[in-house]
Design a protein around this motif. Structure first.
Motif, PDB file in Angstrom:
ATOM      1  N   ALA A   1     109.858  64.946  29.981  1.00  0.00           N
ATOM      2  CA  ALA A   1     108.581  64.365  29.597  1.00  0.00           C
ATOM      3  C   ALA A   1     108.127  63.326  30.623  1.00  0.00           C
ATOM      4  CB  ALA A   1     108.688  63.712  28.219  1.00  0.00           C
TER       5      ALA A   1
ATOM      6  N   ILE B   1     105.591  60.088  26.963  1.00  0.00           N
ATOM      7  CA  ILE B   1     106.392  59.126  26.197  1.00  0.00           C
ATOM      8  C   ILE B   1     105.493  58.091  25.530  1.00  0.00           C
ATOM      9  CG2 ILE B   1     108.161  57.338  26.345  1.00  0.00           C
ATOM     10  CD1 ILE B   1     109.321  60.084  26.619  1.00  0.00           C
TER      11      ILE B   1
ATOM     12  N   PHE C   1     106.487  66.942  23.415  1.00  0.00           N
ATOM     13  CA  PHE C   1     107.443  67.374  24.438  1.00  0.00           C
ATOM     14  C   PHE C   1     107.564  68.902  24.416  1.00  0.00           C
ATOM     15  CE2 PHE C   1     109.363  63.346  22.578  1.00  0.00           C
ATOM     16  CZ  PHE C   1     108.705  62.499  23.464  1.00  0.00           C
TER      17      PHE C   1
ATOM     18  N   ALA D   1     112.137  66.822  25.932  1.00  0.00           N
ATOM     19  CA  ALA D   1     111.974  65.375  26.031  1.00  0.00           C
ATOM     20  C   ALA D   1     112.524  64.857  27.356  1.00  0.00           C
ATOM     21  CB  ALA D   1     112.674  64.692  24.860  1.00  0.00           C
TER      22      ALA D   1
ATOM     23  N   GLN E   1     116.697  58.613  19.365  1.00  0.00           N
ATOM     24  CA  GLN E   1     116.322  59.149  20.674  1.00  0.00           C
ATOM     25  C   GLN E   1     116.198  58.021  21.693  1.00  0.00           C
ATOM     26  OE1 GLN E   1     116.196  62.609  20.826  1.00  0.00           O
ATOM     27  NE2 GLN E   1     116.923  62.198  18.734  1.00  0.00           N
TER      28      GLN E   1
ATOM     29  N   GLN F   1     108.187  67.261  18.319  1.00  0.00           N
ATOM     30  CA  GLN F   1     108.689  67.670  19.625  1.00  0.00           C
ATOM     31  C   GLN F   1     107.738  68.654  20.294  1.00  0.00           C
ATOM     32  OE1 GLN F   1     112.619  68.910  18.152  1.00  0.00           O
ATOM     33  NE2 GLN F   1     113.533  67.393  19.533  1.00  0.00           N
TER      34      GLN F   1
END
Length: 308
Positions: free
Chosen positions: A98, A103, A91, A95, A133, A87
């Protein structure tokens, strides 16, 4: 025949690889070191091209950073991967905020973990989390060639005449080197050779310490050094191929055409940036490279010198 590709390369280089290095490289006990260092060399070639793009050719560095970030995460954090690290790496804010480029980079990292590290607990933990996710649910790449989507937004700088040419040549080099990186890892997996961190030899550093530190000569020298490293790699692939097992030998022969083109691209760019004859400077750096190859070396690496 691939021997035709070697004629200009051997003419360009200041010496052939010493036979004593070939003897050392073909020893079974050195295969793991040879392949791991080869893997690292493919990554470093891509990373070097990325640095040239960021410093000289592109108007925004973010896309270049993200195209290489998955490989940095895989290598620099090898078997120390964690959800928090992932993370933080991809990110840093969240996230939810992002970008599409973030991504894409995250998904490419997951592809690498899944393909080359899934048997490691640290990778399994990250992969299991990623499946929960929503923004990471899209099918991951099935081949490093598919990272081409990263390159579409690259915009050339307007204050550097060779920006477009540098972008075209370095983007192709990055794609090919990262694909080769993936292929070397596959060869290692097939032989149960785990990746591990390996200290670099003195070869590249020995060349780069002689780079002149004022522009445009700095860029010209870096391009000539890039040409030398690519040419030496090509020469060693050809010299090694007959002495390794059939699969590795065939793979090394398959690399010759792209490696030969890479060294020519670097030289073409160097000449274009200089705008004048640079044969004298090329000769100086060729002689330096030959001295590194012919000097005794206490550490065996893909570009090391004569075994001490």
């Amino acid at each position: 025949m691939y021997t035709q590709l070697l004629v200009p390369i051997e003419r360009f280089l200041g010496c052939n690889t010493p036979d004593s290095w070939i003897v050392e490289a073909r020893k079974p006990e050195n295969l793991a070191t040879l392949l791991i260092d080869h893997c690292n060399c493919e990554w470093k070639a891509a990373a070097t091209a990325g640095k040239l793009l960021r410093k000289y050719a592109v108007s925004s560095q973010d896309v270049v950073v993200n195209m290489l970030k998955p490989y940095e995460f895989f290598l620099f954090r090898f078997d120390k991967w964690s959800i928090d690290e992932f993370q933080h790496w991809f990110f840093p804010e969240s996230a939810a905020n992002a970008s599409s480029s973030d991504i894409k980079a995250a998904k490419q990292a997951l592809y690498l973990l899944d393909k080359h590290g899934a048997d490691l607990d640290s990778a399994s933990t990250v992969l299991q989390w990623a499946r929960t996710q929503p923004n990471l649910q899209v099918q991951q790449s099935t081949d490093t060639k598919e990272i081409e989507t990263f390159y579409n937004p690259l915009q050339a700088r307007t204050d550097f005449a060779q920006s477009d040419d540098l972008i075209a040549k370095m983007v192709r080099l990055i794609k090919e080197e990262l694909h080769h990186f993936d292929q070397v890892l596959e060869i290692m997996q097939a032989r149960n050779i785990p990746y591990s961190n390996l200290l670099a030899g003195r070869y590249a550093k020995g060349l780069l310490t002689q780079v002149i530190t004022h522009e445009p000569q700095t860029l010209i020298d870096k391009l000539i050094v890039g040409a030398l490293i690519e040419a030496r790699s090509c020469e060693r692939f050809a010299r090694l191929a007959p002495h390794l097992d059939e699969d590795i030998g065939r793979f090394y022969i398959s690399l010759l055409r792209s490696e030969a083109r890479h060294y020519q691209d670097y030289l073409t760019l160097a000449q274009s940036v200089a705008g004048q004859d640079i044969s004298g400077r090329i000769a100086e750096l060729v002689a330096l490279e030959a001295s590194l190859i012919q000097a005794k070396d206490t550490v065996f690496r893909f570009h090391s010198g004569i075994p001490a």
